[in-house]
Design an enzyme around this catalytic site. Structure first.
Site, PDB file in Angstrom:
ATOM      1  N   THR A 238      10.159   7.009  -8.808  1.00  0.00           N
ATOM      2  CA  THR A 238       9.470   5.773  -8.426  1.00  0.00           C
ATOM      3  C   THR A 238       8.032   5.897  -8.883  1.00  0.00           C
ATOM      4  OG1 THR A 238       8.805   6.685  -6.316  1.00  0.00           O
ATOM      5  CG2 THR A 238      10.831   5.421  -6.346  1.00  0.00           C
TER       6      THR A 238
ATOM      7  N   GLU B  87      15.044   2.980  -5.329  1.00  0.00           N
ATOM      8  CA  GLU B  87      15.850   3.689  -4.329  1.00  0.00           C
ATOM      9  C   GLU B  87      17.171   2.977  -4.051  1.00  0.00           C
ATOM     10  OE1 GLU B  87      12.711   2.972  -4.234  1.00  0.00           O
ATOM     11  OE2 GLU B  87      11.511   4.554  -3.306  1.00  0.00           O
TER      12      GLU B  87
ATOM     13  N   LYS C  40      -4.436  -8.645   6.543  1.00  0.00           N
ATOM     14  CA  LYS C  40      -4.480  -8.763   8.008  1.00  0.00           C
ATOM     15  C   LYS C  40      -5.818  -9.360   8.405  1.00  0.00           C
ATOM     16  CE  LYS C  40      -1.149  -5.208   8.829  1.00  0.00           C
ATOM     17  NZ  LYS C  40      -0.816  -3.835   9.092  1.00  0.00           N
TER      18      LYS C  40
ATOM     19  N   TRP D 197      -1.193 -12.338   9.831  1.00  0.00           N
ATOM     20  CA  TRP D 197      -0.890 -11.831   8.499  1.00  0.00           C
ATOM     21  C   TRP D 197      -0.868 -12.977   7.478  1.00  0.00           C
ATOM     22  CZ3 TRP D 197       3.773  -7.870   8.887  1.00  0.00           C
ATOM     23  CH2 TRP D 197       3.383  -6.805   9.729  1.00  0.00           C
TER      24      TRP D 197
END
Ligand code: AMP
Length: 550
Positions: free
Chosen positions: A188, A333, A442, A447
Site C-alpha cells: 500500500t 487490502e 473537523k 464534520w
C-alpha cells in the site's frame, strides 16, 4: 451434527484460469501497445498460454525460482506482464508488483522487505534500475522486458525477456498445491510510516475474479473488450487480468501511453467496450475529446475508482458521450473490490437528477464482502443512508494481516479490517464515502466531508481539480481551505475566487464554505493517480487564513 457433503474439494488455482482461456477462448486476443516501441502487438490466449509455460520453465530452470520466492515486476500493462502474473504464481512463487512512480528509495525498501529474487522491468525504467540495482542485495537477476533488438544502452540486466523464454519448451504441467499459498504481493502506498505488504492467495484471486465477472460488477462476458488503464502494479489492475481470461473477454493493454490521444486511438482502433481507471485518466481523455471533437462510441461502460467520481466527469461522459459511468470502491487490502455502482429496478423512472445522486455513491456492496459501519466507540451504526462511521470489512479476498506483521492495529479482535474510510450505507447496500478518516475536516464539533466539498467545486466551469483540506483555526479547531487548479487559459485571480465561492454557495451548506481559496499551478498527483493531500498539507503547513489571528 452437520452432514458432510459429497463434493470434490478442488483447490482454486490461478493457472486454471489461463488453461481455461487457452482451451475455450484460444483465439481471443490480448492486444498490447508495446511499452518499448509504442507499436501494437497481438497475441491470442492459446499462444499466451504457450509462452507462459515457456516462462515457467525459464523461471525454474534458469532463474532458480522456487515455491514461495518473490519475483518483482516494474512494468506497464502488457502481454508480457500478463504472462508474468500467471507463470510466477503458476510455479508457486509470488508476483510482487512494484509501482515505478514511487520514490526510488521506497522501491529499494520494498524489494528488500520482500526479499525479491528477480526483477522484471520495462525498458523505460532502465535508468531507475541502474540507480537502485546495487542497493538491492536480494535480487539475483534483472530481466529487461523486451527482445534483443530493443536492449541497446540498457546497463543493468541479466537477459531480455524474449531471450530468457525463447529456447524453453512450451510443455509445463502446472502444479496443484494449497489454494491458500501466496500468489501476489502489493504494497500500500502508505502516507505515514513504511508501506505495508498485502499478500494475495490463489484462492482469494480466483474468488475475486469470479465476483468481478458478475453482471452488476464488471461482468462483460466473452463478448467484452476490456481495457484496464488502471496499472497492473495497482492492486492487480483491479483483478481484470484474472477476470477477462476467465470469461473469455478480449484484453487491450495500453502500455506506457496513458495520455488522451493515445487512449483514444487504442479505443477506436480496437473497438474497446469497457475501460477501467482512476478519475485523473478520464479527465485527460475528456479534455482531448472535447478539444478535438472526437468520440468513443464503442465504449459502453467506464469503471472509475481509486478516488471519488467527480459529478462534472459523470455528467460529461454520460450526457455528451453516451458512456455509462460506474463508480467502484475498494483498496489494496481488498484485492480491491468492495462496491460497484449498478442501478436497481426500483430506480427505473427516476428523473435524471435523482439518478445522478445515486450514481455519485461509491456503489452497492459486492457479494463476498461483509461490511459494518461503526462509531468511534466501535458500536455498529444503522444502514439508514445518513449515519456516517468507520468502515470495517471482512471476506475471502480481504487481508487478514499485513506481510511480515506490520499494521496490526488495522485488524480488530473480532475478525474485521478497518479500512480508514468514513461512510454511510443505505437500505439497498449503496455506500457513500464521506471521507478518509484522516481527511475529515473537523469544525466546531461537526464534520465536513472533504470529498463532497471537492466534488462541488469541480462543478465550477473554471476548475480543473480541487482539494479541500482542514487547516487549524483558533475558534473552530479546523476550517476548510480549498486548493484549486484552474483549467488552462483561466486566470488565477480574486475574481475567479469570488466566482468559485459564489458557485459553492448554491451547492453546499453555508458552514462548509471554504474560509479561503488558494491556487496551485499543478496539483500534486501520487503514484496511483490520486491527489496527494499529504503533499498539499506540507505545501500549506504554515498557512494562516487571511484576517485570522492565531
Ligand atoms: P488504494 O489501496 O491505493 O487502492 O487506496 C484505497 C483508498 O482509495 C480507499 O480506502 C478510499 O479511501 C479511496 N477510494 C477508492 N475508491 C474510491 C471511491 N470510489 N471514492 C472515494 N474514495 C475511494
Amino acid at each position: 451434527m452437520t452432514l458432510r457433503a459429497h463434493m470434490m474439494d478442488c483447490p482454486l488455482m490461478i493457472s486454471d484460469i489461463l488453461v481455461h482461456a487457452a482451451k475455450c477462448h484460444g483465439d481471443q486476443e490480448i492486444v498490447t501497445r508495446l511499452p518499448e516501441s509504442g507499436q501494437i502487438h497481438r497475441q491470442n490466449y492459446a499462444r499466451t498460454h504457450e509462452r507462459t509455460k515457456q516462462l515457467a520453465n525459464a523461471l525454474q530452470k534458469k532463474l532458480k525460482i522456487r515455491e514461495g520466492d518473490r519475483v518483482a515486476t516494474i512494468a506497464w500493462n502488457s502481454h508480457r506482464h500478463f504472462e508474468l502474473y500467471y507463470a510466477i504464481s503458476g510455479v508457486g512463487a509470488v508476483v510482487h508488483t512494484v509501482n515505478p512512480r514511487l520514490d526510488p528509495k521506497q522501491i529499494v525498501w520494498m524489494l528488500d522487505h520482500a526479499q525479491a529474487k528477480a526483477v522484471f522491468f520495462d525498458k523505460q525504467f532502465a535508468p531507475l534500475i541502474d540507480g537502485i540495482a546495487k542497493a538491492c542485495k536480494s535480487v539475483k537477476n534483472w530481466v529487461l522486458m523486451t527482445d534483443k533488438s530493443h536492449a541497446d544502452a540498457v546497463q543493468t540486466r541479466s537477459k531480455t525477456y524474449e531471450e530468457l523464454i525463447g529456447d524453453q519448451p512450451a510443455d509445463f504441467d502446472w502444479p496443484v498445491f494449497d489454494e491458500n499459498a501466496a500468489a501476489g504481493l502489493c504494497y500500500t502506498s502508505g502516507t505515514t510510516g513504511d508501506p505495508k505488504g498485502v499478500l494475495y492467495s490463489h484462492r482469494s484471486n480466483v474468488l475475486h475474479a469470479l465476483a468481478c465477472n458478475a453482471s452488476d460488477v464488471i461482468g462483460v462476458g466473452a463478448r467484452g473488450n476490456l481495457m484496464p488503464v488502471v496499472p497492473m502494479f495497482h492492486v492487480n489492475a483491479w483483478g481484470i487480468p484474472y477476470a477477462a481470461p476467465m470469461s473469455g473477454a478480449k484484453l487491450v493493454m495500453p502500455g506506457a501511453q496513458l495520455d488522451g490521444p493515445s487512449l483514444h486511438e487504442l479505443i477506436e482502433g480496437e473497438k474497446v467496450s469497457y475501460v477501467a481507471g482512476v478519475p485523473t485518466v478520464w479527465l485527460g481523455l475528456l479534455n482531448y475529446l472535447d478539444k478535438e471533437q472526437k468520440r468513443i462510441d464503442s465504449v459502453e461502460r467506464v469503471l472509475i475508482g481509486g478516488s471519488a467520481l467527480p459529478e462534472a466527469l459523470l455528467r460529461a461522459y454520460e450526457d455528451r458521450y453516451g458512456v455509462t459511468m460506474q463508480q467502484g470502491w475498494g483498496m489494496t487490502e481488498m484485492s480491491p473490490l468492495g462496491t460497484v455502482n449498478a442501478l436497481l429496478p426500483k430506480h427505473d423512472g427516476l428523473d435524471r437528477e435523482e439518478i445522478v445522486k445515486i450514481k455519485l455513491k461509491q456503489g452497492r456492496l459486492v457479494f463476498g464482502v461483509g461490511m459494518r459501519i461503526v462509531d468511534d466507540e466501535g458500536r455498529e451504526l444503522p444502514w439508514d443512508g445518513q449515519s456516517s462511521g468507520h468502515v470495517q470489512v471482512r471476506g475471502p479476498w480481504i487481508a487478514s494481516s499485513y506481510y511480515r506483521g506490520a499494521g496490526a492495529e488495522s485488524f480488530t479482535g473480532d475478525g474485521w479490517f478497518s479500512t480508514g474510510d468514513v461512510a454511510h450505507m443505505d437500505g439497498n447496500g449503496f455506500m457513500t464515502i464521506t471521507d478518509r478518516s484522516k481527511d475529515v475536516i473537523k469544525t466546531g464539533g461537526e464534520w465536513i466531508s472533504s470529498i463532497d466539498l471537492e466534488n462541488a467545486a469541480m462543478g465550477h466551469p473554471d476548475v480543473a481539480m480541487a482539494a479541500a483540506v482542514g487547516m487549524p483555526h483558533p475558534k473552530w479547531q479546523e476550517r476548510p481551505l480549498l486548493i484549486v487548479q484552474v483549467k488552462d487559459g483561466i486566470e488565477q485571480s480574486d475574481a475567479t475566487r469570488d466566482s468559485i465561492l459564489e458557485y459553492l454557495r448554491g451547492e453546499v451548506p453555508k458552514w462548509w464554505l471554504p474560509d479561503a481559496i488558494e491556487f496551485v499551478d499543478e496539483m500534486p498527483i501520487g503514484a496511483t493517480g490520486k491527489i496527494l493531500k499529504t503533499k498539499l498539507r506540507e505545501m500549506f503547513k504554515d498557512y494562516e487564513f487571511p484576517g485570522v489571528e492565531a
